[in-house]
Design an enzyme around this catalytic site. Structure first.
Site, PDB file in Angstrom:
ATOM      1  N   PHE A 129      55.380  -8.709 -21.082  1.00  0.00           N
ATOM      2  CA  PHE A 129      55.355  -9.657 -22.201  1.00  0.00           C
ATOM      3  C   PHE A 129      53.933  -9.719 -22.739  1.00  0.00           C
ATOM      4  O   PHE A 129      52.992  -9.880 -21.962  1.00  0.00           O
ATOM      5  CB  PHE A 129      55.814 -11.052 -21.761  1.00  0.00           C
ATOM      6  CG  PHE A 129      55.819 -12.047 -22.886  1.00  0.00           C
ATOM      7  CD1 PHE A 129      56.855 -12.073 -23.815  1.00  0.00           C
ATOM      8  CD2 PHE A 129      54.767 -12.952 -23.049  1.00  0.00           C
ATOM      9  CE1 PHE A 129      56.848 -12.973 -24.882  1.00  0.00           C
ATOM     10  CE2 PHE A 129      54.758 -13.855 -24.112  1.00  0.00           C
ATOM     11  CZ  PHE A 129      55.799 -13.872 -25.022  1.00  0.00           C
ATOM     12  N   ASP A 214      46.423  -6.883 -20.006  1.00  0.00           N
ATOM     13  CA  ASP A 214      46.805  -8.182 -20.546  1.00  0.00           C
ATOM     14  C   ASP A 214      46.678  -9.187 -19.404  1.00  0.00           C
ATOM     15  O   ASP A 214      47.560  -9.287 -18.552  1.00  0.00           O
ATOM     16  CB  ASP A 214      48.235  -8.131 -21.089  1.00  0.00           C
ATOM     17  CG  ASP A 214      48.660  -9.476 -21.690  1.00  0.00           C
ATOM     18  OD1 ASP A 214      47.960 -10.485 -21.445  1.00  0.00           O
ATOM     19  OD2 ASP A 214      49.694  -9.517 -22.383  1.00  0.00           O
ATOM     20  N   LYS A 243      45.656 -18.408 -22.354  1.00  0.00           N
ATOM     21  CA  LYS A 243      46.175 -19.475 -21.494  1.00  0.00           C
ATOM     22  C   LYS A 243      45.107 -20.398 -20.880  1.00  0.00           C
ATOM     23  O   LYS A 243      44.731 -21.366 -21.500  1.00  0.00           O
ATOM     24  CB  LYS A 243      47.115 -18.885 -20.451  1.00  0.00           C
ATOM     25  CG  LYS A 243      48.398 -18.351 -21.127  1.00  0.00           C
ATOM     26  CD  LYS A 243      49.616 -18.336 -20.232  1.00  0.00           C
ATOM     27  CE  LYS A 243      50.897 -18.242 -21.025  1.00  0.00           C
ATOM     28  NZ  LYS A 243      51.309 -16.894 -21.419  1.00  0.00           N
TER      29      LYS A 243
HETATM   30  C1  LIG Z   1      51.654 -16.106 -22.637  1.00  0.00           C
HETATM   31  C2  LIG Z   1      51.341 -14.667 -22.701  1.00  0.00           C
HETATM   32  C3  LIG Z   1      51.061 -14.018 -23.915  1.00  0.00           C
HETATM   33  C4  LIG Z   1      51.172 -14.705 -25.263  1.00  0.00           C
HETATM   34  O1  LIG Z   1      50.295 -15.775 -25.403  1.00  0.00           O
HETATM   35  P1  LIG Z   1      50.475 -16.773 -26.654  1.00  0.00           P
HETATM   36  O2  LIG Z   1      49.278 -17.684 -26.518  1.00  0.00           O
HETATM   37  O3  LIG Z   1      51.773 -17.468 -26.499  1.00  0.00           O
HETATM   38  O4  LIG Z   1      50.416 -15.952 -27.874  1.00  0.00           O
HETATM   39  C5  LIG Z   1      50.690 -12.684 -23.870  1.00  0.00           C
HETATM   40  N1  LIG Z   1      50.619 -12.022 -22.712  1.00  0.00           N
HETATM   41  C6  LIG Z   1      50.883 -12.606 -21.529  1.00  0.00           C
HETATM   42  C7  LIG Z   1      50.755 -11.816 -20.271  1.00  0.00           C
HETATM   43  C8  LIG Z   1      51.268 -13.948 -21.484  1.00  0.00           C
HETATM   44  O5  LIG Z   1      51.559 -14.513 -20.311  1.00  0.00           O
END
Ligand SMILES: *Cc1c(COP(=O)(O)O)cnc(C)c1O
Length: 390
Positions: A129, A214, A243
């Site tokens: 994700f 990521d 986050k």
């Molecule tokens: C939450 C998340 C995102 C997206 O972050 P947003 O602030 O909602 O755009 C991208 N990558 C990972 C691994 C995430 O956990």
């Protein structure tokens, strides 16, 4: 009739009025132990005194000036992130998806700036994700989120999780980078073994690719180190953060080596709000706390205790759970009954948790919890498991 708030979330029918540490309170005074932490965002708990003070002081002075001018707090935060990571430079934005957009653009631009604009494709993994923008949805390739939104953004090759030989076979003359989360959080807390991350680093070096991590969820202390990849003893070329980076104030960041950032010259990318004085003040305050002596030791100690106690419950209630996985305070309980039933049963008892893919319940508490909060959460988990196994 459509509600005034666009109904893209199936929300739990509760609203909180205030928070303190690991606890949230409704206006009626009902207390909840928060092992969701705003989806791994409120890493220092609610209303942390140092963060409240830093943000309040900044709010009295200056909110926003744009990136047309220098921002002292942003420069300081960038310097501190650089000093404490593999990176040489940082771009600030407002969310995880934006941090990933910058990472994707930077990886492509690196090759274009090196005379290889044909190298734009990025290898990604099923179950990952990366956000909800058109490019980050295409990167993850999850049909559930892509369908109905028109043609998919091109340039991503999706591989099954954890096939090392398959990765090398998938590289073509058009490949620019490999993108992965050290722990696939939303995908169900699937830990990428350190040996795999090392292997991906080697493959990238061998083929002239960039390794993009990521760490939007795994970064900023969540796994018991400042960044999740530190467990594997490797460094990426580019890394996305968000986050927990500003303790609940919206902020994202894309960190990179000088080499990887070669194409990102003036005018190549931007953000109106990114790294504004308020966000930078919150980000610096978070680092003040996390970089203090013993912070990560404490996170690791608490994480060890929590995962051990949770494992005892999942072993005992083997009709409800199949096991526990994760790293640090990013813990996934793999379920046999629907994960949403468990999240709901825990909610009724006053414990907030978050569902994830692969029928997993996530425990992602603030990093500041201690044994008292762990004991309370495990007691509630035990009670809910008893109910669900009956
Ligand atoms: C939450 C998340 C995102 C997206 O972050 P947003 O602030 O909602 O755009 C991208 N990558 C990972 C691994 C995430 O956990």
């Amino acid at each position: 009739m459509i509600p005034p708030v666009l109904p893209t979330y199936a929300r739990t029918d509760v609203a909180f009025e205030r928070g303190e540490g690991a606890y949230l309170y409704t206006a009626e005074g009902r207390r909840y132990l928060d092992f969701c932490a705003g989806v791994a965002v409120v890493s220092l708990g609610h209303a942390h005194p140092h963060l409240v003070e830093a943000l309040t002081e900044q709010a009295k002075k200056l909110w926003h000036t744009s990136n047309l001018y220098r921002i002292a707090g942003q420069e300081r935060l960038a310097r501190r992130l650089v000093e404490n990571s593999f990176a040489d430079t940082v771009f600030f934005c407002n969310s995880g998806a934006e941090a990933m957009e910058c990472a994707i653009k930077m990886a492509r631009k690196y090759h274009a700036a090196s005379g290889h604009s044909e190298r734009y494709r990025i290898i990604t993994f099923e179950g990952s994700f990366h956000g909800r923008t058109l490019a980050t949805l295409a990167a993850a390739g999850n049909r559930k989120y892509l369908d109905g939104f028109g043609p998919e953004a091109p340039g991503f090759d999706h591989l099954p999780f954890a096939t090392h030989d398959g990765v090398e076979a998938a590289i073509t003359p058009e490949t620019a980078a490999i993108l992965i989360e050290p722990v696939m959080g939303e995908g169900g807390v699937q830990v990428v073994p350190p040996a795999c991350l090392k292997g991906l680093r080697e493959i990238c070096d061998k083929h002239g690719l960039l390794l993009v991590l990521d760490e939007v969820q795994t970064g900023m202390g969540r796994t018991g180190r400042l960044f999740g990849h530190e467990w594997a003893g490797i460094a990426p070329d580019i890394m996305a953060l968000a986050k927990g980076i500003a303790g609940g104030f919206p902020m994202g960041a894309c960190l990179a080596t000088e080499r990887a950032a070669v194409g990102m010259t003036a005018g190549s990318h931007g953000s109106t709000f990114g790294g504004n004085p308020l966000a930078a003040a919150a980000g610096n305050a978070v680092l003040d706390v996390m970089l203090a002596d013993g912070f990560f030791d404490n996170v690791r100690r608490t994480a060890g205790y929590l995962s051990q106690r949770v494992a005892a419950v999942t072993d005992k209630y083997d009709k409800v759970f199949t096991g526990v996985r994760g790293e640090g305070l990013l813990i996934g309980l793999k379920c046999k009954v629907p994960n949403t039933d468990i999240v709901a049963a825990l909610f009724r008892r006053g414990l907030l948790t978050a569902p994830a893919g692969d029928n997993v319940v996530r425990f992602i508490p603030p990093l500041i919890i201690g044994t008292a909060e762990v004991d309370e959460a495990v007691g509630l988990l035990e009670a809910a498991s008893e109910e669900l196994s009956g």
